[in-house]
Design a protein around this motif. Structure first.
Motif, short mmCIF file in Angstrom:
data_model
loop_
_atom_site.label_atom_id
_atom_site.label_comp_id
_atom_site.label_asym_id
_atom_site.label_seq_id
_atom_site.Cartn_x
_atom_site.Cartn_y
_atom_site.Cartn_z
N GLU A 1 6.96 28.69 18.14
CA GLU A 1 7.09 27.61 19.14
C GLU A 1 6.89 28.18 20.55
N HIS A 2 7.43 29.38 20.80
CA HIS A 2 7.24 30.00 22.12
C HIS A 2 5.76 30.32 22.36
N LEU A 3 5.06 30.76 21.32
CA LEU A 3 3.61 31.01 21.47
C LEU A 3 2.90 29.71 21.87
N ARG A 4 3.20 28.66 21.12
CA ARG A 4 2.54 27.36 21.31
C ARG A 4 2.82 26.81 22.71
N VAL A 5 4.10 26.86 23.10
CA VAL A 5 4.49 26.26 24.38
C VAL A 5 3.92 27.06 25.55
N SER A 6 3.92 28.38 25.44
CA SER A 6 3.40 29.16 26.57
C SER A 6 1.91 28.90 26.75
N GLN A 7 1.19 28.69 25.64
CA GLN A 7 -0.24 28.37 25.75
C GLN A 7 -0.44 26.98 26.36
N LEU A 8 0.39 26.04 25.92
CA LEU A 8 0.26 24.68 26.42
C LEU A 8 0.54 24.61 27.91
#
Ligand SMILES: NC(=O)c1ccc[n+]([C@@H]2O[C@H](COP(=O)([O-])OP(=O)(O)OC[C@H]3O[C@@H](n4cnc5c(N)ncnc54)[C@H](O)[C@@H]3O)[C@@H](O)[C@H]2O)c1
Length: 407
Positions: free
Chosen positions: A45-52
């Motif tokens: 989730e941290h990967l996804r959110v930081s990209q978003l």
């Protein structure tokens, strides 16, 4: 001089309106590069959110589990063509000059040791909740943070859920509820999900259900009560979930329902209800002050493609939410995880990286949520109310408790 809008100030609509496609705070600097420690469900989730969000780059991940690494890498390839370094060693990863800040998303019982290894880097840290599984470890983290040369932000990101952003503003607004007298919070939800090595099925790994999951709610209740917890009474048990669950020969021992009562020094009375053998998710915060009642609620689901709906109702004459209004973030934010709360948590962390002071959970505040959670776990065990001052003394943290009297 008028202040420029901030995505961490105002109503949810004002926060979303303050977002720009560019990082407004670091335009003249290169983006910070994150290391994600623990690439499981929350690490992804941290990967996804930081990209978003796009305000930071992800430099790499570190995790001893091959399956987690594989899953995280395949998620990453769907998000971007940017490279992602897989580190084999935690210390080497943290000390890499290519890493500017570190997100720790490992199981609860590892937080203290992982944080100590990470701290050798002197780099900023976002540490997942709960900060630790015992009060001694949590106190150790508070001590470490006090002397640490960079920020340590705690992952109590429910503060950024849309309905709680609106609720906390309404509670603090002058001429609204008035002085808060009672707080009632509840969560109804399905059982805990599968985790790597099923760490969350055992109290020794999670700290207990009220610590693992409910530290979020005790943090919110503490924020609303604005006082020190004095007495905690809890009743709960394992009634339905994982009764026959065994992992590597060990029987699961986690509670699946509880009722907690908290008395605060300033006279606020609070309650918390948990039930984890429901089909769908329902969360509710009810705050009643001298002049009226506030209800913030959310209906959600673990089923795919089921949007959440949240509501705020403030029964104070002339209030625009008197009959209830829907609240929420746009779908593209809510879909990124925890209904947008993690997205705004990353905004807070990035602003701290840029040297700004923001309203995000400190290690001290996280310790207060753990004190309530641990006192509640203890009360369930002994079947009696727990005096929080005596409980802190028994757990070797009396100095922290006493120091808070005048702080
Ligand atoms: N803020 C929230 O709302 C929220 C939600 C879910 C989980 N969490 C927290 O996030 C943390 C991780 O939970 P999860 O659901 O991702 O669990 P998970 O089991 O899905 O993932 C944990 C990962 O950490 C790895 N790991 C274990 N020890 C490690 C170490 N020493 N170094 C590096 N990696 C290590 C495991 O191999 C695994 O891949 C927990 O503390 C949990 O309470 C927070």
């Amino acid at each position: 001089m008028t202040k420029s809008p901030s995505p961490l100030v105002g109503t949810t609509a004002e926060r979303v309106a303050a977002l720009t496609s560019e990082n407004p705070y670091l335009t003249s600097q290169p983006k910070p590069r994150l290391l994600i420690v623990g690439a499981g469900m929350m690490g992804r989730e941290h990967l996804r959110v930081s990209q978003l969000l796009g305000w930071a780059d992800v430099q790499g991940i570190v995790d001893p589990d091959g399956g987690s690494l594989e899953w995280a890498c395949s998620d990453w390839r769907l998000l971007t063509k940017a490279p992602l370094t897989i580190y084999r060693d935690l210390s080497e990863a943290c000390l890499d000059d290519a890493v500017d800040a570190i997100v720790i998303a490992t199981p609860n019982h590892t937080h203290r040791d992982v944080l100590h290894a990470v701290a050798a880097s002197h780099k900023p840290v976002l540490l997942e909740k709960p900060m630790a599984t015992t009060l001694a470890d949590a106190m150790d983290i508070v001590h470490l943070a006090r002397d640490y040369p960079a920020v340590i932000q705690l992952g109590m990101q429910y503060r950024f859920k849309a309905q709680y952003v609106e609720a906390l503003q309404a509670v603090a607004a002058p001429n609204a509820l008035g002085q808060v007298k009672t707080v009632a919070m509840s969560e109804y939800r399905p059982p805990f999900l599968d985790k790597v090595n099923q760490w969350n099925k055992f109290n020794r790994n999670s700290g207990g259900t009220l610590v693992e999951k409910c530290c979020h709610y005790f943090d919110l209740i503490n924020v609303v009560a604005q006082s020190r917890p004095r007495r905690v009474y809890a009743s709960g048990d394992q009634a339905v979930n994982f009764l026959d669950f065994e992992w590597q020969g060990e029987q699961s021992d986690i509670d699946d329902h509880a009722m907690v009562i908290i008395d605060y020094d300033n006279g606020v009375r609070a309650s918390f209800t948990l039930n984890m053998f429901c089909r769908e998710l329902y969360e509710e915060l009810v705050v009643v002050g001298e002049h009226g009642r506030l209800v913030a609620s959310e209906q959600a689901s673990f089923q795919p493609d089921t949007p959440s709906t949240a509501q705020l109702l403030v029964e104070v004459p002339e209030h625009p939410a008197y009959r209830g209004v829907p609240v929420g973030y746009p779908d593209w934010i809510e879909a990124s995880g925890h209904y947008g709360a993690t997205f705004f948590e990353h905004i807070a962390f990035n602003l701290q990286l840029a040297g700004q002071e923001v309203d995000a959970a400190t290690p001290e505040q996280a310790l207060w949520s753990l004190i309530v959670a641990s006192a509640a776990q203890h009360s369930m065990r002994i079947g009696r109310e727990v005096d929080v001052s005596a409980f802190c003394e028994e757990n070797g943290i009396a100095a922290f408790f006493d120091a808070s009297i005048n702080s």
